[in-house]
Design a protein around this motif. Sequence first.
Motif, PDB file in Angstrom:
ATOM      1  N   MET A  87      -8.801  35.045 141.747  1.00 61.18           N
ATOM      2  CA  MET A  87      -7.673  35.048 140.733  1.00 61.18           C
ATOM      3  C   MET A  87      -7.234  36.180 140.420  1.00 61.18           C
ATOM      4  O   MET A  87      -6.172  36.471 140.310  1.00 61.18           O
ATOM      5  CB  MET A  87      -8.029  34.027 139.628  1.00 61.18           C
ATOM      6  CG  MET A  87      -8.400  32.500 140.153  1.00 61.18           C
ATOM      7  SD  MET A  87      -6.857  31.533 140.655  1.00 61.18           S
ATOM      8  CE  MET A  87      -7.500  30.564 141.837  1.00 61.18           C
ATOM      9  N   LYS A  88      -8.156  37.116 140.176  1.00 61.08           N
ATOM     10  CA  LYS A  88      -7.930  38.312 139.521  1.00 61.08           C
ATOM     11  C   LYS A  88      -7.419  39.178 140.655  1.00 61.08           C
ATOM     12  O   LYS A  88      -6.332  39.887 140.401  1.00 61.08           O
ATOM     13  CB  LYS A  88      -9.267  39.053 139.046  1.00 61.08           C
ATOM     14  CG  LYS A  88      -9.463  38.596 137.683  1.00 61.08           C
ATOM     15  CD  LYS A  88     -11.033  39.325 137.164  1.00 61.08           C
ATOM     16  CE  LYS A  88     -11.426  38.611 136.138  1.00 61.08           C
ATOM     17  NZ  LYS A  88     -12.720  38.816 135.746  1.00 61.08           N
ATOM     18  N   GLU A 115      -0.246  23.537 142.756  1.00 64.32           N
ATOM     19  CA  GLU A 115      -0.881  22.779 141.560  1.00 64.32           C
ATOM     20  C   GLU A 115      -0.927  24.199 140.576  1.00 64.32           C
ATOM     21  O   GLU A 115      -1.918  24.542 140.181  1.00 64.32           O
ATOM     22  CB  GLU A 115      -1.766  22.102 141.482  1.00 64.32           C
ATOM     23  CG  GLU A 115      -1.663  20.965 142.550  1.00 64.32           C
ATOM     24  CD  GLU A 115      -0.929  19.863 141.825  1.00 64.32           C
ATOM     25  OE1 GLU A 115      -1.201  19.535 140.766  1.00 64.32           O
ATOM     26  OE2 GLU A 115      -0.328  18.948 142.753  1.00 64.32           O
ATOM     27  N   LEU A 116       0.038  24.870 140.132  1.00 60.60           N
ATOM     28  CA  LEU A 116       0.095  25.904 139.226  1.00 60.60           C
ATOM     29  C   LEU A 116      -0.592  25.836 138.004  1.00 60.60           C
ATOM     30  O   LEU A 116      -1.009  27.041 137.623  1.00 60.60           O
ATOM     31  CB  LEU A 116       1.320  26.718 139.397  1.00 60.60           C
ATOM     32  CG  LEU A 116       2.110  27.039 140.534  1.00 60.60           C
ATOM     33  CD1 LEU A 116       3.253  27.831 140.217  1.00 60.60           C
ATOM     34  CD2 LEU A 116       1.105  27.835 141.609  1.00 60.60           C
ATOM     35  N   ASN A 117      -0.551  24.727 137.563  1.00 65.54           N
ATOM     36  CA  ASN A 117      -1.156  24.387 136.045  1.00 65.54           C
ATOM     37  C   ASN A 117      -2.700  24.537 136.290  1.00 65.54           C
ATOM     38  O   ASN A 117      -3.450  24.770 135.139  1.00 65.54           O
ATOM     39  CB  ASN A 117      -0.736  22.965 135.785  1.00 65.54           C
ATOM     40  CG  ASN A 117      -1.151  22.018 136.754  1.00 65.54           C
ATOM     41  OD1 ASN A 117      -0.749  22.001 137.947  1.00 65.54           O
ATOM     42  ND2 ASN A 117      -1.872  20.908 136.150  1.00 65.54           N
ATOM     43  N   PRO A 120      -5.226  29.990 135.936  1.00 69.42           N
ATOM     44  CA  PRO A 120      -5.647  30.700 134.827  1.00 69.42           C
ATOM     45  C   PRO A 120      -4.023  31.512 134.326  1.00 69.42           C
ATOM     46  O   PRO A 120      -3.304  31.574 135.055  1.00 69.42           O
ATOM     47  CB  PRO A 120      -6.664  31.824 134.980  1.00 69.42           C
ATOM     48  CG  PRO A 120      -6.654  32.227 136.417  1.00 69.42           C
ATOM     49  CD  PRO A 120      -6.292  30.920 137.012  1.00 69.42           C
ATOM     50  N   SER A 121      -3.970  31.359 133.137  1.00 75.88           N
ATOM     51  CA  SER A 121      -2.830  31.531 132.201  1.00 75.88           C
ATOM     52  C   SER A 121      -2.195  32.925 132.721  1.00 75.88           C
ATOM     53  O   SER A 121      -1.125  33.054 132.878  1.00 75.88           O
ATOM     54  CB  SER A 121      -2.805  31.530 130.796  1.00 75.88           C
ATOM     55  OG  SER A 121      -4.001  32.213 130.157  1.00 75.88           O
ATOM     56  N   ASP A 125       1.505  33.676 134.291  1.00 73.27           N
ATOM     57  CA  ASP A 125       2.477  34.623 133.814  1.00 73.27           C
ATOM     58  C   ASP A 125       2.863  35.554 134.928  1.00 73.27           C
ATOM     59  O   ASP A 125       4.175  35.950 134.818  1.00 73.27           O
ATOM     60  CB  ASP A 125       1.788  35.463 132.779  1.00 73.27           C
ATOM     61  CG  ASP A 125       1.447  34.659 131.280  1.00 73.27           C
ATOM     62  OD1 ASP A 125       0.721  34.934 130.701  1.00 73.27           O
ATOM     63  OD2 ASP A 125       2.057  33.261 131.317  1.00 73.27           O
ATOM     64  N   THR A 126       1.956  36.401 135.669  1.00 76.18           N
ATOM     65  CA  THR A 126       2.276  37.057 136.772  1.00 76.18           C
ATOM     66  C   THR A 126       3.241  36.411 137.735  1.00 76.18           C
ATOM     67  O   THR A 126       4.330  37.063 138.080  1.00 76.18           O
ATOM     68  CB  THR A 126       1.118  37.747 137.316  1.00 76.18           C
ATOM     69  OG1 THR A 126       0.064  38.366 136.309  1.00 76.18           O
ATOM     70  CG2 THR A 126       1.435  38.901 138.364  1.00 76.18           C
TER      71      THR A 126
END
Lengths: 243, 280
Positions: A87-88, A115-117, A120-121, A125-126
């Motif tokens: 994710m990072k 399923e973007l929900n 992580p936030s 945002d990115t």
Amino acid sequence: MFTWVENFIVSVLKEGSIPKHLAFIMDGNRRFAKQRQLSSISGHKQGFHALKETLRVCLSLGVEIVTVYAFSLENFKRPEEEVNGLMKLCHKKLEELNQSGFLKDNQISVRILGELNLLPSFLRDTIDKVTRSTQSHTRAILNVHIAYTSREEILRAMKCVVKKVQDGTISKEEITEEILEDHLYSKDVPDILVRTSGENRLSDYLLWQASSSQLSFLDVLWPDFSFWHICLLVLSFQHQKWK
Amino acid sequence: MKIFSSKMKDGRIKSVGYSLSLFKILHLIILFGFHLISQIFGIFQTFRCFSLLSIENQRIWKDQNERRKKMEGLKRIPTHIGLAIEEEIELEFISNFVSICLSLKIPFISLYDDQGKLKEKRRELERLIHSKASQYSSKPSIPRFHSLKMASKYEREEKKWTNSLGNNNINTSMIILCDRRDGKEDLVNVCKLISDSVLNGQIEEKDITLESIDRNLSTSGIPDMELLMVSGHKMQTNGCLPWQIRLTTINFIGDLKELNESKIYKLLERFSKVEQRFGR
């Protein structure tokens, strides 16, 4: 930058028909890392370089849409450390792509589908920032499937259609393949769907869209996927058309 | 030569025209070379298959025990195997394939052609398969035939396949005939059935799940295909059951007439060694 040999090959290939849409299951990052005794994340970093190179080659050939399978819903079963690292990495690389000007210079519109929900936030945002800043770009489209499986996509499309039938927007008799397709994340049909690493399965990817696509299972790990592999793919596509 | 050497006022245009011709010629040469290589490779494969076929045919008659031992040595046999036929339907070769699968006691064998010609020729195919059964097995079993068709009402319960006696204890293989309509069109049908049930108040939106789709497809109760062999040279599944092949191992086998027992064994051997990580 291309070498003169690569430029020459591209010019020759462009004399034939170029596939409009290429899709990739980018498999083999971890095996690549294991072979070189690197960490999984290092393998994924190399995989990102291969993706950027693939984009560059596809743009030079005139491919209009590149679709990639970056992260499956099933991949959430991996160790938490690896998932967080991915994710990072995704967040970092999207930022880099956007800020480096690569997307703007090449007029690539980025769409992140899935399923973007579940993400992580900070990554959401990115994704929002990158997709907004590139939505006006017209030369090529990069579809990236994250937190995706094809069956979930079809299920989601069915739910949307059923809701419209409930609301009275459409009638049950009006449900067709085209109506379902309109509710998928993307209905673009790949000319070729490629899977690297030698595995010959679709692994729940683009089951609907790729049902009439040419499939290509290549015995090369994704980080090793190169200009020459793409050229062979295009040549095999042109050969199929020629026959 | 005149074109290349003539001097024109707009000489720049002529030189661009020269480059275009060269690239086009080179492209045609490379394409032809690629075609030649694939043809030679194809001829080589055909030659190899024919020589193997003649050897293997002898082995079928003379050495059924050895063949059975070899097949039994496979670590894993697919529960459901499929053959997608992309070329002219030749029942002789299809029935050979089915007979080999029956001798391995593979429970489910799917045969797909996008036009539905196999469903039309079902009787003839049944007759051929029954006549070939004893070639590959000393104790041939009589398979059940089933042509897929779309559900007409919403199903809440999972289907259980029964044998001809109405028992759940399945001990004979099932041959499933399918075509393009059993793919996307079937998914559209399921969407309509679900819409009906929601409108009638039988189910709510939260009840629409992957399992509810599975239950209402024409393949309900049949496990997904584990191994799919696609004949022909187009390298595509051509609409074959898209929902059901999500984790299927897909092999492109070229001409169907070249699919002999040796080739099937090699594909099964490769399949038995595959370890799926399921995302992990």
